[in-house]
Design a protein around this motif. Structure first.
Motif, PDB file in Angstrom:
ATOM      1  N   LEU A 138     -60.959 -31.637-108.504  1.00 44.40           N
ATOM      2  CA  LEU A 138     -59.886 -32.500-108.989  1.00 44.40           C
ATOM      3  C   LEU A 138     -58.517 -31.956-108.592  1.00 44.40           C
ATOM      4  O   LEU A 138     -57.621 -32.718-108.207  1.00 44.40           O
ATOM      5  N   PHE A 139     -58.348 -30.664-108.654  1.00 43.20           N
ATOM      6  CA  PHE A 139     -57.095 -30.050-108.241  1.00 43.20           C
ATOM      7  C   PHE A 139     -56.834 -30.296-106.759  1.00 43.20           C
ATOM      8  O   PHE A 139     -55.729 -30.671-106.355  1.00 43.20           O
ATOM      9  N   LEU A 140     -57.845 -30.092-105.924  1.00 41.22           N
ATOM     10  CA  LEU A 140     -57.686 -30.309-104.490  1.00 41.22           C
ATOM     11  C   LEU A 140     -57.407 -31.769-104.169  1.00 41.22           C
ATOM     12  O   LEU A 140     -56.581 -32.078-103.306  1.00 41.22           O
ATOM     13  N   LEU A 141     -58.065 -32.679-104.842  1.00 45.79           N
ATOM     14  CA  LEU A 141     -57.806 -34.108-104.636  1.00 45.79           C
ATOM     15  C   LEU A 141     -56.387 -34.474-105.066  1.00 45.79           C
ATOM     16  O   LEU A 141     -55.721 -35.277-104.400  1.00 45.79           O
ATOM     17  N   ALA A 142     -55.914 -33.876-106.140  1.00 44.85           N
ATOM     18  CA  ALA A 142     -54.544 -34.134-106.576  1.00 44.85           C
ATOM     19  C   ALA A 142     -53.542 -33.606-105.543  1.00 44.85           C
ATOM     20  O   ALA A 142     -52.540 -34.267-105.250  1.00 44.85           O
ATOM     21  N   MET A 143     -53.821 -32.456-104.965  1.00 46.63           N
ATOM     22  CA  MET A 143     -52.936 -31.901-103.938  1.00 46.63           C
ATOM     23  C   MET A 143     -52.921 -32.779-102.696  1.00 46.63           C
ATOM     24  O   MET A 143     -51.876 -32.996-102.080  1.00 46.63           O
ATOM     25  N   VAL A 144     -54.068 -33.313-102.305  1.00 46.70           N
ATOM     26  CA  VAL A 144     -54.136 -34.220-101.154  1.00 46.70           C
ATOM     27  C   VAL A 144     -53.340 -35.485-101.444  1.00 46.70           C
ATOM     28  O   VAL A 144     -52.606 -35.983-100.577  1.00 46.70           O
TER      29      VAL A 144
ATOM     30  N   ILE B 100     -50.769 -35.825-103.480  1.00 47.45           N
ATOM     31  CA  ILE B 100     -49.346 -35.482-103.453  1.00 47.45           C
ATOM     32  C   ILE B 100     -48.858 -35.339-102.013  1.00 47.45           C
ATOM     33  O   ILE B 100     -47.774 -35.802-101.655  1.00 47.45           O
ATOM     34  N   ALA B 101     -49.670 -34.736-101.150  1.00 49.51           N
ATOM     35  CA  ALA B 101     -49.286 -34.577 -99.746  1.00 49.51           C
ATOM     36  C   ALA B 101     -49.181 -35.934 -99.051  1.00 49.51           C
ATOM     37  O   ALA B 101     -48.261 -36.172 -98.266  1.00 49.51           O
ATOM     38  N   MET B 102     -50.105 -36.838 -99.326  1.00 46.53           N
ATOM     39  CA  MET B 102     -50.064 -38.169 -98.712  1.00 46.53           C
ATOM     40  C   MET B 102     -48.838 -38.953 -99.168  1.00 46.53           C
ATOM     41  O   MET B 102     -48.182 -39.616 -98.363  1.00 46.53           O
ATOM     42  N   ILE B 103     -48.502 -38.856-100.437  1.00 52.55           N
ATOM     43  CA  ILE B 103     -47.314 -39.540-100.951  1.00 52.55           C
ATOM     44  C   ILE B 103     -46.050 -38.936-100.331  1.00 52.55           C
ATOM     45  O   ILE B 103     -45.132 -39.655 -99.931  1.00 52.55           O
ATOM     46  N   GLY B 104     -46.009 -37.619-100.216  1.00 49.42           N
ATOM     47  CA  GLY B 104     -44.860 -36.958 -99.610  1.00 49.42           C
ATOM     48  C   GLY B 104     -44.669 -37.346 -98.158  1.00 49.42           C
ATOM     49  O   GLY B 104     -43.553 -37.595 -97.703  1.00 49.42           O
ATOM     50  N   ARG B 105     -45.758 -37.444 -97.409  1.00 52.75           N
ATOM     51  CA  ARG B 105     -45.649 -37.846 -96.010  1.00 52.75           C
ATOM     52  C   ARG B 105     -45.245 -39.304 -95.874  1.00 52.75           C
ATOM     53  O   ARG B 105     -44.563 -39.681 -94.926  1.00 52.75           O
TER      54      ARG B 105
END
Length: 66
Positions: A8-14, A16-21
């Motif tokens: 769940l942590f890794l999916l949340a980080m992905v 956040i990265a997609m939204i940032g990009r």
């Protein structure tokens, strides 16, 4: 339970990265382009190789690498 938390942590980080990009697509390229010349690595004007340290390039006066 621990594996589920890590996933769940890794999916949340992905996510956040997609939204940032999506919101800021060229931010990294702009920051790299604006970087001062003093922070860029030095290159030899003759052969173009990177100069490590403060000494002269290893190509010598001929302009060719050994």
């Amino acid at each position: 339970m621990l594996v589920k938390t890590v996933l769940l942590f890794l999916l949340a980080m992905v996510l956040i990265a997609m939204i940032g990009r999506a919101l800021f697509p060229d931010t990294v390229r702009r920051l790299v382009r604006r970087r001062p010349k003093a922070l860029r690595p030095g290159t030899c004007p003759r052969c173009g190789s990177y100069i490590i340290g403060t000494g002269p390039c290893a190509c010598g006066p001929s302009g060719k690498k050994p």
